[in-house]
Motif scaffolding. Structure first.
Motif, mmCIF file in Angstrom:
data_model
loop_
_atom_site.group_PDB
_atom_site.id
_atom_site.type_symbol
_atom_site.label_atom_id
_atom_site.label_comp_id
_atom_site.label_asym_id
_atom_site.label_seq_id
_atom_site.Cartn_x
_atom_site.Cartn_y
_atom_site.Cartn_z
ATOM 1 N N THR A 1 -8.850 7.649 -3.034
ATOM 2 C CA THR A 1 -8.569 6.364 -3.543
ATOM 3 C C THR A 1 -8.942 6.208 -5.100
ATOM 4 N N VAL A 2 -9.808 7.304 -5.591
ATOM 5 C CA VAL A 2 -9.677 7.834 -6.885
ATOM 6 C C VAL A 2 -8.671 8.649 -7.412
ATOM 7 N N MET A 3 -7.934 8.262 -8.346
ATOM 8 C CA MET A 3 -6.773 9.357 -8.804
ATOM 9 C C MET A 3 -7.279 10.078 -9.872
ATOM 10 N N GLY A 4 -6.908 11.539 -9.389
ATOM 11 C CA GLY A 4 -6.956 12.795 -10.276
ATOM 12 C C GLY A 4 -8.427 13.580 -9.625
ATOM 13 N N GLY A 5 -8.368 14.901 -9.585
ATOM 14 C CA GLY A 5 -9.305 15.509 -9.469
ATOM 15 C C GLY A 5 -10.786 15.481 -10.179
ATOM 16 N N LYS A 6 -10.687 15.496 -11.237
ATOM 17 C CA LYS A 6 -12.040 15.197 -12.318
ATOM 18 C C LYS A 6 -12.453 14.098 -12.109
ATOM 19 N N GLU A 7 -11.816 12.932 -11.920
ATOM 20 C CA GLU A 7 -12.215 11.689 -11.921
ATOM 21 C C GLU A 7 -12.805 11.464 -10.434
ATOM 22 N N THR B 1 -9.666 24.874 -9.364
ATOM 23 C CA THR B 1 -8.511 25.230 -9.620
ATOM 24 C C THR B 1 -8.383 26.472 -9.412
ATOM 25 N N VAL B 2 -9.027 27.517 -9.476
ATOM 26 C CA VAL B 2 -9.069 28.875 -9.360
ATOM 27 C C VAL B 2 -8.902 29.234 -7.678
ATOM 28 N N ILE C 1 -17.219 23.113 -12.136
ATOM 29 C CA ILE C 1 -16.839 22.867 -10.747
ATOM 30 C C ILE C 1 -15.382 22.907 -10.569
ATOM 31 N N HIS C 2 -14.811 22.092 -11.624
ATOM 32 C CA HIS C 2 -13.462 21.960 -11.587
ATOM 33 C C HIS C 2 -12.509 22.836 -11.795
#
Length: 262
Positions: A47-53, A82-83, A77-78
Motif C-alpha cells: 500500500t506504500v508506493m515505491g521500494g525505498k518508501e 536491486t542487485v 539495503i535498497h
C-alpha cells in the motif's frame, strides 16, 4: 484518435512483486538483519508506493526505537535489493503477463507509441525488458521511472512525465494498471485506465477504471471479465481499444465504478 498506450510495470507488465519481496529478504540476510517479509506482510507493505518508501515505512512502523540508525542503512539495503532482484530475474526468468507481448506487437505495427510509467527504479525496468525482448529492441518510446518523479503514485507525476515524453495529450492515450493507487495516479493525469488484477492486488478496489479484467487475454486463453467494458472473445486487442476510444468523441472519459468483484 488513440496515439499511445502507457503501462505500469509491477503487476501489470509482469508478476514482479514476489521477486521484489524475495530480493528484499536476500538483502536483509546479506546484512545480517533478522527480518523476513512473508507474503501477507508484503501485501500490506504494497500500500506504500515505491521500494525505498516501502522500506522506510517498515523501519518507522516496525523498528521505531532504532529507526534513525536503520534509516542510515536504508540506501545499502535498497542497493543490495536491486542487485538481488536482477539476479533473481536472471535465475528464474520473468515472463510478461498474458496478452502483453501481443498487444505491444499490435501497437508497434500500427504506429501507436508506447511508454512505461512506474514507481520502480529504472534498473528494475531494464532487467524486465532485457529478459523479454531482444537486445536493443525494447519496444517503449518513453520510460518514466519512479526516481524521476517528484511524487510517487497515487500522485499523477510519473504519468505526466510519460505523456510529456510521448508528446501526446491524455485524451489520446490509454493507461494500463493493476492497483488502486496506480489507477488514481493515471486518472489524476487525465488518462482512461484499463485495469488487470495481479497476484498482490487481487482484493484491491478498481474504482476509476473503464474496464477491469483478470489479464489482457490470448485467443486460446481468454481472460475473465470483472467489470466495466467487456472485450469480445476475452481478449483486449488494439482494434477493440481503438473502437472504444472512438466512442469518447472528445467528451469526458466515461468511467465505471468498479469494486471488489472477482
Amino acid at each position: 484518435m488513440l496515439k499511445a498506450l502507457i503501462f505500469d510495470v509491477d503487476g501489470t507488465l509482469a508478476e514482479t512483486e514476489d521477486l521484489h519481496r524475495q530480493a528484499f529478504n536476500r538483502a536483509f540476510a546479506e546484512l545480517g538483519l533478522p527480518w523476513h517479509w512473508d507474503e501477507a506482510l508484503y501485501a500490506d507493505l504494497l500500500t506504500v508506493m515505491g521500494g525505498k518508501e516501502r522500506l522506510a515505512h517498515y523501519i518507522d512502523t516496525q523498528h521505531a526505537p532504532e529507526a534513525k540508525a536503520l534509516r542510515g542503512l536504508s540506501p545499502e539495503i535498497h542497493a543490495r535489493k536491486t542487485v538481488a532482484y536482477g539476479a533473481l530475474v536472471a535465475e528464474i526468468g520473468l515472463p510478461l503477463r498474458p496478452g502483453i507481448a501481443r498487444l505491444i506487437a499490435e501497437a508497434r505495427a500500427a504506429g501507436i507509441r508506447l511508454a512505461v510509467a512506474t514507481t520502480t527504479s529504472r534498473p528494475n525496468v531494464d532487467r524486465l525488458l532485457a529478459a523479454n525482448f531482444p537486445p536493443d529492441a525494447a519496444p517503449f518510446d518513453v520510460i518514466a521511472a519512479g526516481d524521476e518523479a517528484k511524487r510517487k503514485k497515487p500522485a499523477p507525476d510519473v504519468f505526466l512525465l510519460a505523456l510529456a515524453g510521448l508528446n501526446v495529450a491524455a485524451s489520446e492515450a490509454v493507461a494500463f494498471e493493476d492497483s488502486a493507487a496506480g489507477i488514481s495516479s493515471a486518472r489524476a493525469a487525465g488518462l482512461p485506465v484499463l485495469a488487470t488484477r495481479s497476484r498482490y492486488t487481487d482484493s484491491h478496489r478498481l474504482d476509476g477504471a473503464f474496464s477491469a479484467v483478470s489479464d489482457l487475454g490470448e485467443p486460446d486463453r481468454p481472460h475473465r471479465h470483472i467489470a466495466g467494458v467487456a472485450w469480445p472473445g476475452g481478449v483486449v486487442d488494439l482494434a477493440g481499444l481503438i473502437r472504444w476510444h472512438e466512442t469518447l468523441d472528445g467528451q469526458s472519459t466515461p468511467v465505471q465504478a468498479i469494486g471488489t468483484n472477482r
